[in-house]
Design an enzyme around this catalytic site. Structure first.
Site, PDB file in Angstrom:
ATOM      1  N   ARG A 130       0.754  -1.406   0.191  1.00 38.60           N
ATOM      2  CA  ARG A 130      -0.153   0.491  -0.285  1.00 38.60           C
ATOM      3  C   ARG A 130       0.705   1.067   0.311  1.00 38.60           C
ATOM      4  NH1 ARG A 130      -3.948  -1.997  -1.327  1.00 38.60           N
ATOM      5  NH2 ARG A 130      -5.690  -2.433  -0.937  1.00 38.60           N
ATOM      6  N   GLU A 152      -3.089   7.647  -4.994  1.00 38.07           N
ATOM      7  CA  GLU A 152      -3.697   7.719  -6.350  1.00 38.07           C
ATOM      8  C   GLU A 152      -5.131   7.801  -6.774  1.00 38.07           C
ATOM      9  OE1 GLU A 152      -3.929   3.194  -5.995  1.00 38.07           O
ATOM     10  OE2 GLU A 152      -1.380   2.909  -5.693  1.00 38.07           O
ATOM     11  N   HIS A 200      -0.875   0.593 -10.455  1.00 38.83           N
ATOM     12  CA  HIS A 200      -1.631   0.042  -9.602  1.00 38.83           C
ATOM     13  C   HIS A 200      -2.004  -1.588  -9.691  1.00 38.83           C
ATOM     14  CE1 HIS A 200      -3.906  -0.481  -4.943  1.00 38.83           C
ATOM     15  NE2 HIS A 200      -3.070  -1.272  -5.438  1.00 38.83           N
TER      16      HIS A 200
END
Length: 310
Positions: A229, A258, A276
């Site tokens: 993360r 993000e 991601h």
């Protein structure tokens, strides 16, 4: 009459279609406040993804809610405590994405250490005609420190063994059954690593724990890889460490805010960034969709959930 499901965030089209076929599917992103107020009392299942935020306040607007089904292994954006306070169950999609995330983690480690992206730019910009590309760093036989030794951390460790890497780890608890030494302190682990691999979950307990002191311990030959993360890393400290040469480089699939990636992490020869995408293969996304749908079906059928959060 069909049960009402609220799609709260991005989901694959195939999963969206499957939910729409079985249930009355409402899409939060396309609704006005008035439209949402009209259906809020009928929503029994909320389907979201691992990057979305589901707050206590939002949960309170859905009085009939019984399940929050997360499309993703991570669920730190969901206020699980608030859900439990209201008798709402939460599910996620663990296990099925382990191999893909571990594969990309190794890919980022190789790409960063061997500067593969920079080498491609070197050719494309005509640099090879002027001379050779700078030497890079070896992976085989190096020291790998893993922060977070769950399913994904263990899968990374198994792959790293094929590179004859020396593996150590830190986690919430030591796991005596594992063949790797446990290092209780993250800073100490960084000091003993050439590559520090992050696959710890997000949340308050890990927020910003990879800070300036940990990066300094990793050192000017060390490299940071993050497939966990973005919140685990103090991004300001990371950018300063890259600018000053405190660490040698980074491979990052996740970020604090993000999809906003700091400009200071872009266009760098010693940083490899991906959007991601660690679990984003066709095969794994199909399995994740299947798990979400099975959890939703189980909820409505009054059956045990397939993958409730711990």
């Amino acid at each position: 009459m069909k049960q009402t499901v609220l799609k709260h965030a991005y989901l694959p089209d195939a999963l969206t279609d499957a939910l729409r076929e079985r249930y009355t599917l409402c899409e939060y992103a396309s609704m006005t406040n008035r439209e949402f107020a009209t259906i809020a009392g009928e929503v029994t299942v909320l389907v979201t993804n691992g990057e979305a935020v589901v707050t206590r306040e939002f949960i309170a607007t859905l009085p009939a809610l019984r399940l929050i089904a997360v499309f993703g292994v991570g669920y730190d954006g969901v206020d699980v405590a608030a859900a439990r306070d209201r008798g709402v169950q939460v599910t996620h999609t663990p296990g099925v994405l382990t191999d893909d995330v571990a594969d990309l983690a190794i890919g980022l480690m190789l790409a960063t250490s061997r500067r593969i992206v920079a080498a491609q730019r070197f050719i494309e910009q005509g640099g090879w005609r002027q001379g050779g590309f700078p030497w890079t760093r070896k992976v085989s036989g190096a020291r790998l420190g893993i922060f977070g030794m769950g399913r994904i951390g263990q899968a990374i460790a198994r792959r790293a063994q094929a590179f004859d890497m020396t593996i150590r780890y830190t986690s919430r608890h030591a796991q005596p059954a594992l063949p790797y030494p446990f290092v209780p302190d993250l800073r100490e682990l960084a000091q003993e690593s050439d590559f520090l691999m992050l696959c710890a979950p997000g949340g308050d307990a890990t927020r910003g724990v990879v800070n300036a002191a940990v990066l300094a311990a990793l050192g000017p030959q060390g490299m940071l890889i993050n497939v966990g993360r973005g919140s685990v890393v103090d991004e300001t400290a990371l950018m300063a460490a890259l600018d000053s040469g405190t660490i040698a480089g980074a491979g990052l699939d996740v970020f604090t805010d993000e999809p906003n990636v700091p400009a200071a992490l872009q266009q760098r020869d010693n940083v490899v960034i991906t959007p991601h995408m660690a679990s984003a293969t066709w095969e794994t996304r199909r399995e994740m969709s299947r798990l979400v749908l099975e959890n939703v079906n189980a909820c409505f059928a009054g059956e045990p959930l397939i993958t409730p959060v711990p």
